[in-house]
Design an enzyme around this catalytic site. Structure first.
Site, PDB file in Angstrom:
ATOM      1  N   CYS B  26      19.861 -24.362  13.613  1.00 36.35           N
ATOM      2  CA  CYS B  26      20.550 -24.828  12.402  1.00 36.35           C
ATOM      3  C   CYS B  26      21.640 -25.839  12.736  1.00 36.35           C
ATOM      4  O   CYS B  26      21.828 -26.832  12.021  1.00 36.35           O
ATOM      5  CB  CYS B  26      21.127 -23.649  11.628  1.00 36.35           C
ATOM      6  SG  CYS B  26      22.401 -22.741  12.507  1.00 36.35           S
ATOM      7  N   HIS B 164      26.021 -19.616  10.420  1.00 37.91           N
ATOM      8  CA  HIS B 164      24.918 -20.514  10.050  1.00 37.91           C
ATOM      9  C   HIS B 164      25.460 -21.899   9.682  1.00 37.91           C
ATOM     10  O   HIS B 164      26.452 -21.992   8.958  1.00 37.91           O
ATOM     11  CB  HIS B 164      24.147 -19.911   8.872  1.00 37.91           C
ATOM     12  CG  HIS B 164      22.923 -20.671   8.487  1.00 37.91           C
ATOM     13  ND1 HIS B 164      22.010 -21.130   9.408  1.00 37.91           N
ATOM     14  CD2 HIS B 164      22.442 -21.063   7.277  1.00 37.91           C
ATOM     15  CE1 HIS B 164      21.032 -21.760   8.781  1.00 37.91           C
ATOM     16  NE2 HIS B 164      21.278 -21.746   7.487  1.00 37.91           N
ATOM     17  N   ASN B 198      19.676 -26.608   3.390  1.00 37.70           N
ATOM     18  CA  ASN B 198      19.375 -25.623   4.426  1.00 37.70           C
ATOM     19  C   ASN B 198      18.224 -26.132   5.296  1.00 37.70           C
ATOM     20  O   ASN B 198      17.643 -27.189   5.008  1.00 37.70           O
ATOM     21  CB  ASN B 198      19.035 -24.279   3.772  1.00 37.70           C
ATOM     22  CG  ASN B 198      19.316 -23.102   4.680  1.00 37.70           C
ATOM     23  OD1 ASN B 198      19.555 -23.266   5.873  1.00 37.70           O
ATOM     24  ND2 ASN B 198      19.290 -21.907   4.132  1.00 37.70           N
TER      25      ASN B 198
END
Lengths: 104, 243
Positions: B26, B164, B198
């Protein structure tokens, strides 16, 4: 309602139907019946968790079936978490300087 | 600061939604997305950058074991830029001993990177006037998220436990809906939100995006707001030392 409960009534069947739809939608198959049963349990657990999040959320978010509904929280963390960031193996003290946007 | 902002609406700035697959990448995805957007805004050229180069060439080894946004930017600085996704494509696994940075032409580079203040209005101003930025959040509520604006508390989503990285691409306000209570109509307040990109594929969330409440440090969004800068350095007046 316990996840994967085998009691009488329509609920377990409905759960299995929802799980079947999930498998079709996200192209999921499992190696053997034991693994299938385990994933069904996890799936049911996640649906309950989603319902709880729905009740707790103060905004307009909707929680429910997602591509990750057959993963435990731990599996999800291992696959999609960023352990270096979460694990505390670094410390960074924030200092805001006099620049407009922050500091270098 | 405008009331709404959505960089997805400007062509050539935001690349398609990516999927990390079984790799904790990520941080590299968010960093590459940040440089793509900044490069698109400042140079008017659309680029899709190599996440794999960040995974293979970072100083911390296996990039699929997670990482930090600032390390991604340091890798870009050390390698004098980043190759394109087309030349150096994503594999979903890192090859830390096989960095191919020298093999491919660099298609984008950065001057430096900065961390912004932890103030959501300052973040909004930077986002609206300079472009998308990376943020690191607590992802606790995202496994079961489908759509809508997440308004969490520190109990449901601890803002200190961030795990994240995503790309902040805009903000807005949800339309006010009238609620009926005890026979009379009361206009409810509209909800301000952030729009975040995302890296879990387009089948997750709102076509790969999600929204977090703006103004309450939802899920720790203000903890590490970091962005690369691709501006041309300002030409400073030359000074000459007298002989």
């Amino acid at each position: 309602n316990s996840p994967g409960a085998q009691g009488s009534g329509p609920q377990p069947l409905e759960l299995k139907e929802v799980f079947k739809m999930f498998q079709i939608q996200f192209n999921r198959s499992y190696s053997n019946p034991t693994e299938h049963a385990r994933r069904l349990d996890i799936f049911a657990h996640n649906l309950i968790r989603a319902q709880r999040l729905q009740e707790e959320d103060l905004g307009t978010a909707e929680f429910g079936v997602t591509p990750f509904s057959d993963l435990t929280e731990e599996e999800f963390d291992q696959l999609y978490g960023n352990w270096r960031a979460a694990g505390g193996d670094f410390s960074m003290e924030r200092k805001v300087g006099s620049e407009d946007w922050g500091e270098l | 600061v405008p009331h709404t902002c959505d960089w997805r609406k400007k062509p050539g700035i935001i690349s398609p939604i990516k999927n990390q697959e079984n790799c904790q990448s990520c941080w590299a995805m968010a960093a590459a997305g940040n440089i793509e957007a900044q490069w698109g805004i400042k140079s008017h050229q659309s680029v899709e950058l190599s996440v794999q180069e960040l995974l293979d060439c970072g100083r911390c080894g296996d990039g699929c074991q997670g990482g930090f946004i600032w390390d991604a930017f340091i890798t870009v600085l050390n390698n004098s830029g980043l190759a394109s996704e087309k030349d150096y494509p994503y594999l979903g696994r890192a090859k830390p001993n096989r960095c191919l940075a020298k093999k491919y032409t660099k298609v984008a580079w950065i001057q430096d990177f900065i961390m912004l203040s932890d103030n959501e209005e300052i973040i909004a101003r930077y986002l609206a006037t300079q472009g998308p930025i990376t943020v690191t959040i607590n992802k606790a509520l995202l496994q079961n998220y489908q759509r809508g604006v997440i308004k969490a508390t520190s109990t449901t989503c601890d803002p200190q436990l961030v795990d994240h990285c995503v790309l902040l691409v805009g903000f807005g306000k949800s339309k006010a809906e009238k609620t009926v209570s005890s026979g009379s109509c009361h206009p409810s307040r509209s909800t301000p939100f952030w729009i975040l990109k995302n890296s879990w594929g387009a089948h997750w969330g709102e076509k790969g995006y999600f929204r977090l409440h703006k103004g309450s440090n939802a899920c720790g969004i203000t903890k590490y707001p970091i962005t690369a800068r691709v501006d041309r350095p300002v030409k400073k007046q030359q000074v000459i030392c007298p002989p």
